[in-house]
Design a protein around this motif. Sequence first.
Motif, PDB file in Angstrom:
ATOM      1  N   VAL A 432      14.453  40.961  20.194  1.00 56.83           N
ATOM      2  CA  VAL A 432      14.860  41.375  21.407  1.00 56.83           C
ATOM      3  C   VAL A 432      14.517  42.888  21.765  1.00 56.83           C
ATOM      4  CG1 VAL A 432      16.537  39.561  21.759  1.00 56.83           C
ATOM      5  CG2 VAL A 432      17.068  41.774  20.837  1.00 56.83           C
ATOM      6  N   PRO A 435      15.916  47.985  23.424  1.00 57.03           N
ATOM      7  CA  PRO A 435      16.771  47.794  24.699  1.00 57.03           C
ATOM      8  C   PRO A 435      17.680  46.470  24.854  1.00 57.03           C
ATOM      9  CG  PRO A 435      14.423  48.112  25.098  1.00 57.03           C
ATOM     10  CD  PRO A 435      14.609  47.830  23.717  1.00 57.03           C
ATOM     11  N   GLY A 436      17.214  45.492  24.187  1.00 57.48           N
ATOM     12  CA  GLY A 436      17.962  44.287  24.218  1.00 57.48           C
ATOM     13  C   GLY A 436      19.290  44.511  23.323  1.00 57.48           C
ATOM     14  N   MET A 439      21.653  46.578  25.170  1.00 57.03           N
ATOM     15  CA  MET A 439      22.420  45.695  26.318  1.00 57.03           C
ATOM     16  C   MET A 439      23.400  44.909  25.573  1.00 57.03           C
ATOM     17  SD  MET A 439      20.886  43.635  29.418  1.00 57.03           S
ATOM     18  CE  MET A 439      19.679  44.924  30.229  1.00 57.03           C
TER      19      MET A 439
ATOM     20  N   GLU B 176      14.976  51.147  31.738  1.00 55.16           N
ATOM     21  CA  GLU B 176      14.252  50.625  30.474  1.00 55.16           C
ATOM     22  C   GLU B 176      13.643  49.219  30.809  1.00 55.16           C
ATOM     23  OE1 GLU B 176      17.613  50.911  27.583  1.00 55.16           O
ATOM     24  OE2 GLU B 176      16.120  51.637  26.314  1.00 55.16           O
ATOM     25  N   LEU B 178      12.835  45.681  29.581  1.00 56.17           N
ATOM     26  CA  LEU B 178      13.299  44.593  28.809  1.00 56.17           C
ATOM     27  C   LEU B 178      13.065  43.266  28.768  1.00 56.17           C
ATOM     28  CD1 LEU B 178      15.940  44.119  26.802  1.00 56.17           C
ATOM     29  CD2 LEU B 178      17.109  43.438  28.797  1.00 56.17           C
ATOM     30  N   THR B 179      12.416  42.647  27.735  1.00 51.70           N
ATOM     31  CA  THR B 179      12.028  41.435  27.894  1.00 51.70           C
ATOM     32  C   THR B 179      12.714  40.332  27.151  1.00 51.70           C
ATOM     33  OG1 THR B 179       9.702  42.026  27.747  1.00 51.70           O
ATOM     34  CG2 THR B 179      10.196  39.810  27.361  1.00 51.70           C
ATOM     35  N   LEU B 193      21.070  37.047  27.858  1.00 58.75           N
ATOM     36  CA  LEU B 193      20.953  38.224  28.877  1.00 58.75           C
ATOM     37  C   LEU B 193      20.194  37.777  30.156  1.00 58.75           C
ATOM     38  CD1 LEU B 193      19.804  41.147  26.585  1.00 58.75           C
ATOM     39  CD2 LEU B 193      22.289  40.530  27.327  1.00 58.75           C
TER      40      LEU B 193
END
Lengths: 487, 487
Positions: A432, A435-436, A439, B176, B178-179, B193
């Motif tokens: 992920v 950043p994942g 979060m 940011e 994010l994927t 998410l």
Amino acid sequence: MPVTDAVKSELRRIVSDRGFRDEPEDLITHAYDGTPLLEHRPEAIVIPQSTEQVAAIVRLANDADFKIVPRGAGSGLSGGSVPVDNSVVVLLSPRREILEIDEANLTALVEPGVVTGTLADAVAARDLFYPPDPGSISICTLGGNVAEDSGGLRGLKYGVTHNYVMGLEVVTPTGEVLTTGGKAFKNVAGYRLHDVLVGSEGTLGIFTKILLRLLPRPQASQGVVAHFACLEEAATAVAGIIAAKITPAMMEFLDQTTIRCVEDFAKIGLPRDIGALLLMESDGHPAVVAEEAAQMEAICRRAGALHVAQAADPAEGERMKTARRSAFAALARLKPTTILEDATVPRSALPEMVARVEEVARRHGILLGTFGHAGDGNLHPTLCTDERDHEEIHRVETAFAEIFDIAIELGGTITGEHGVGLSKKPFLEKLVGPPGIRMMQDLKQVMDPRAVLNPGKIIEPRPRREGRLPNTQAEAEAMARSMMERP
Amino acid sequence: MPVTDAVKSELRRIVSDRGFRDEPEDLITHAYDGTPLLEHRPEAIVIPQSTEQVAAIVRLANDADFKIVPRGAGSGLSGGSVPVDNSVVVLLSPRREILEIDEANLTALVEPGVVTGTLADAVAARDLFYPPDPGSISICTLGGNVAEDSGGLRGLKYGVTHNYVMGLEVVTPTGEVLTTGGKAFKNVAGYRLHDVLVGSEGTLGIFTKILLRLLPRPQASQGVVAHFACLEEAATAVAGIIAAKITPAMMEFLDQTTIRCVEDFAKIGLPRDIGALLLMESDGHPAVVAEEAAQMEAICRRAGALHVAQAADPAEGERMKTARRSAFAALARLKPTTILEDATVPRSALPEMVARVEEVARRHGILLGTFGHAGDGNLHPTLCTDERDHEEIHRVETAFAEIFDIAIELGGTITGEHGVGLSKKPFLEKLVGPPGIRMMQDLKQVMDPRAVLNPGKIIEPRPRREGRLPNTQAEAEAMARSMMERP
């Protein structure tokens, strides 16, 4: 802080003596779940008899600074129910009443300890259908299923647990009772909190009631089994079935190692020398089922199947399904420690994934059987080993790290069904990205500021920024005062 | 802080002059969306040409303290795209490329500005199916659909947008990229998410790529239309169809007011004096479709239908669907202001809901037509009024507050499809309760600490606790110093 005698007294007051356990045999038997190699004793086990008691226990944990590990059947495969330091297990399995089956709205309201198979049977008796069928269906609980977002054999056609959760009554990590979702079939009022909670692996809330969606029961079903000389041909058949716009209710495959183990265990007449076996099922309207079963048979033959047959009757179809469901148990007979993984890839990448997993196993000299949900790319590479052989365990762990890398490289994921828990934490960031992870840490921290619920599962607690940030005005003033006192 | 000339220069630098607009006619035309009664001018409109530009714009907003309001087609019905104070509109509609249709994995990767109907047609040409069909399908964008979790006519059988989002590339509120999610059909790696993000109404992220699930195209479809003397009989037919375990692809109803408006508008031969009209469709395998259509016809007759007929051909079925889709536009001809709501109840409560909504309208002396998705209890009570008539608007608002109360009382929700936005903020707490509101505020605050993205939509920003809590170590020390300086 340790779970003191004072805290234990308070717990006894909340759940009464009969709801409290801390004898050694209780602690030992609740120190592990279905995941190999993980074990840690809790300080106590509590058995709440109401939602209010669950909330009181969580509020006490926040005040007294101990941790909570929720537990259903303890059948999970990623360490979600394994206790952490300074923790109390909150056991939900005794809360197992089916509260309501609403045939007009096609919903079922259940307590979290209801065994999944029990609900499936109860609704089938009313001509209804609860599709998610994890391998552990006869022992796992619906609360555990919601926490792990469990899958099963029917995922490709029917989805997984999160597709069936319509609402939750949940005790939040700060001990409030929240009701989210409901029977209204469509609802976009605010953030989809119950969707965050599904699959949160016991870290964002404890489910005390679950509202599930039901379907009408399919009128008919037909099983089809095909034998192949090698996995590539089986994979070609799978691709052909999807390309023909067929969505089978089940499309499972077993490799040679798994077939041999299942046959040794169940003795149902599986041939020991074929390369792969495909188990398929079509369900729905009788005309559609007959047509799809015939099409799948034809596609398998075109792909080079050595043998294809339709199950003669539902009983034979059930026997084949039971054989597939026993794959894990059958493989577990080979060596003392069985590590079942579930790296998942987009379905188109399945042949390559299987081939590369085999190569990894060969290169590391480990015994591996692969079976799984061919239709949705969810493989279960299963390594048979002995946890007392540390050298082999090291090779097994190295092999699995490679397997996760391959899954990510092929556009897949590190876990299709079993969750991250403790087992796959090291691999989550690669999937992920930072950043994942941040979060998820933010989400966890805001919902559980004192890290009470199952801390350390899925992600590490958020790293403290330089210094310590206050969470309340009182803390801020205390911090200010301490700064004033600095030399 | 106001959007200064310096900020505008920086925005021009990011998106180039051709991507920047702040002429009066631009500001006026981007001051509203599809929601009546709401209007507020932005400071500027920017048109990013890449994900990196979106991220740069969001980072600038965090640094320079202005707000961002994402916009697709601006066709939303709850104020989601209406600008807020001190805001810049980020226009995504020009980013409208279909990046990939993967037939092997049944996915489509799109930019956020792709019009929903355009994707639906593109995949249909390949014998594939993207089911969610909001009423605005020919103009709305997929980015907007994901933000609002849009529904449509096919919800009961095929679900809504969130059932089709497999992955997102998203710019977070702190800028940011994010994927989340991906092509693996099953994925339980970490918190879901992308499920939090779907339906977040522009407050938790800006979608720059969307990965959608596709289905095989249904082989056949058959429309059925039934006329009833009153809504109760229509509702009985609906209940009968569900009880017969039929899941129609569409089951829409229109009341007399709506029928008359649609007939005046479309002139397709609808009878003006019936009490209710039911529009149904079965889709799938031809044998199943023929059987279900016949069953639905029989059930409608048994419920007392004045007239029932199967659509003679697909063209006639399409005409009926177009008539239904034009209901909003048809009602909008009656008076200058049309307020379309979507209070939703469990399907079993539909007859009571409809009757009580009619009574509320009568009692307040307002003109109301009700149509909607009978199969999933999602009603669209539509009030025709004139916003310049403040006295009537007051009666309309009072009536709607009562309608929301009734929906909640019957176990439903304040919005089945259109979102909370600005319009329904006052009613959200009654539905989800204070713990639900606080959890949403917590989530918003941690993901968007400076409240940059669409602040004030869905929920108010979290109320400050007594005093102001620092967000960084530097702020904490500054606060401590200021405390030391207190008298």
